[in-house]
Write a protein that holds these residues in place. Structure first.
Motif, PDB file in Angstrom:
ATOM      1  N   LEU A 112      -6.321 -27.014 -42.515  1.00  0.00           N
ATOM      2  CA  LEU A 112      -4.985 -27.521 -42.204  1.00  0.00           C
ATOM      3  C   LEU A 112      -4.996 -29.047 -42.155  1.00  0.00           C
ATOM      4  CD1 LEU A 112      -2.124 -26.468 -41.365  1.00  0.00           C
ATOM      5  CD2 LEU A 112      -2.850 -26.847 -39.020  1.00  0.00           C
ATOM      6  N   GLU A 124      -5.131 -30.491 -45.660  1.00  0.00           N
ATOM      7  CA  GLU A 124      -3.835 -30.365 -46.339  1.00  0.00           C
ATOM      8  C   GLU A 124      -2.832 -31.379 -45.813  1.00  0.00           C
ATOM      9  OE1 GLU A 124      -4.487 -25.661 -47.317  1.00  0.00           O
ATOM     10  OE2 GLU A 124      -3.417 -26.242 -45.501  1.00  0.00           O
ATOM     11  N   MET A 125      -2.881 -31.640 -44.524  1.00  0.00           N
ATOM     12  CA  MET A 125      -1.980 -32.644 -43.960  1.00  0.00           C
ATOM     13  C   MET A 125      -2.321 -34.029 -44.493  1.00  0.00           C
ATOM     14  SD  MET A 125      -1.502 -31.365 -40.080  1.00  0.00           S
ATOM     15  CE  MET A 125      -0.434 -32.741 -39.724  1.00  0.00           C
ATOM     16  N   GLU A 126      -3.614 -34.340 -44.531  1.00  0.00           N
ATOM     17  CA  GLU A 126      -4.040 -35.646 -45.035  1.00  0.00           C
ATOM     18  C   GLU A 126      -3.651 -35.835 -46.492  1.00  0.00           C
ATOM     19  OE1 GLU A 126      -8.206 -35.514 -44.162  1.00  0.00           O
ATOM     20  OE2 GLU A 126      -7.920 -36.148 -42.078  1.00  0.00           O
ATOM     21  N   GLY A 161       2.306 -29.894 -48.645  1.00  0.00           N
ATOM     22  CA  GLY A 161       3.267 -29.138 -47.848  1.00  0.00           C
ATOM     23  C   GLY A 161       3.102 -27.627 -47.956  1.00  0.00           C
ATOM     24  N   PHE A 211      -0.188 -26.571 -46.370  1.00  0.00           N
ATOM     25  CA  PHE A 211      -0.064 -26.731 -44.925  1.00  0.00           C
ATOM     26  C   PHE A 211       0.671 -25.542 -44.321  1.00  0.00           C
ATOM     27  CE2 PHE A 211       3.268 -27.856 -41.870  1.00  0.00           C
ATOM     28  CZ  PHE A 211       2.499 -28.138 -40.752  1.00  0.00           C
ATOM     29  N   LEU A 258       5.316 -30.616 -41.001  1.00  0.00           N
ATOM     30  CA  LEU A 258       4.072 -31.366 -41.144  1.00  0.00           C
ATOM     31  C   LEU A 258       4.061 -32.549 -40.175  1.00  0.00           C
ATOM     32  CD1 LEU A 258       2.366 -31.652 -44.488  1.00  0.00           C
ATOM     33  CD2 LEU A 258       2.320 -33.641 -43.042  1.00  0.00           C
ATOM     34  N   GLU A 259       5.205 -33.238 -40.046  1.00  0.00           N
ATOM     35  CA  GLU A 259       5.287 -34.400 -39.162  1.00  0.00           C
ATOM     36  C   GLU A 259       5.129 -33.996 -37.698  1.00  0.00           C
ATOM     37  OE1 GLU A 259       7.525 -33.793 -41.671  1.00  0.00           O
ATOM     38  OE2 GLU A 259       6.575 -35.264 -42.989  1.00  0.00           O
ATOM     39  N   ARG A 313       1.510 -33.246 -37.056  1.00  0.00           N
ATOM     40  CA  ARG A 313       0.737 -34.492 -37.052  1.00  0.00           C
ATOM     41  C   ARG A 313       0.756 -35.129 -35.664  1.00  0.00           C
ATOM     42  NH1 ARG A 313       2.354 -36.926 -41.950  1.00  0.00           N
ATOM     43  NH2 ARG A 313       0.566 -35.986 -42.944  1.00  0.00           N
TER      44      ARG A 313
END
Length: 95
Positions: free
Chosen positions: A31, A34-36, A40, A43, A80-81, A84
């Protein structure tokens, strides 16, 4: 090894054996990658897999239980945000 109390935001808490954290960390690492990479769809897929695995491995606590949470995971529809903002250097699951 003891148990951990894991909260899934918007759902409730589960009691999870600490021995399962290694397996969950693999999904957590995926995860994070994928975020880095801003992936989307990846993720979303991995977040769902992580939450599903926590539900499968954990035992739900009663809704009126007020146990302090050792880990807090995002809701299934978190962006995603939003995820984060929850991350530490170790991801969602330390270790």
């Amino acid at each position: 090894m003891g148990d951990r109390i894991v909260r899934i935001m918007g759902e409730g808490q589960v009691r999870l054996a600490e021995s399962h954290l290694t397996e969950l960390n693999k999904l957590d690492d995926e995860l994070l990658r994928e975020m880095e990479n801003g992936d989307g769809p990846g993720f979303r897929r991995t977040l769902q897999a992580l939450l599903t695995k926590v539900r499968e491995l954990g035992a739900p606590l009663p809704d009126d239980s007020l146990e302090p949470s050792d880990l807090i995971l995002p809701s299934p529809d978190a962006t995603l945000e939003e995820v984060r903002e929850l991350l530490s250097d170790d991801g969602l699951i330390p270790g």
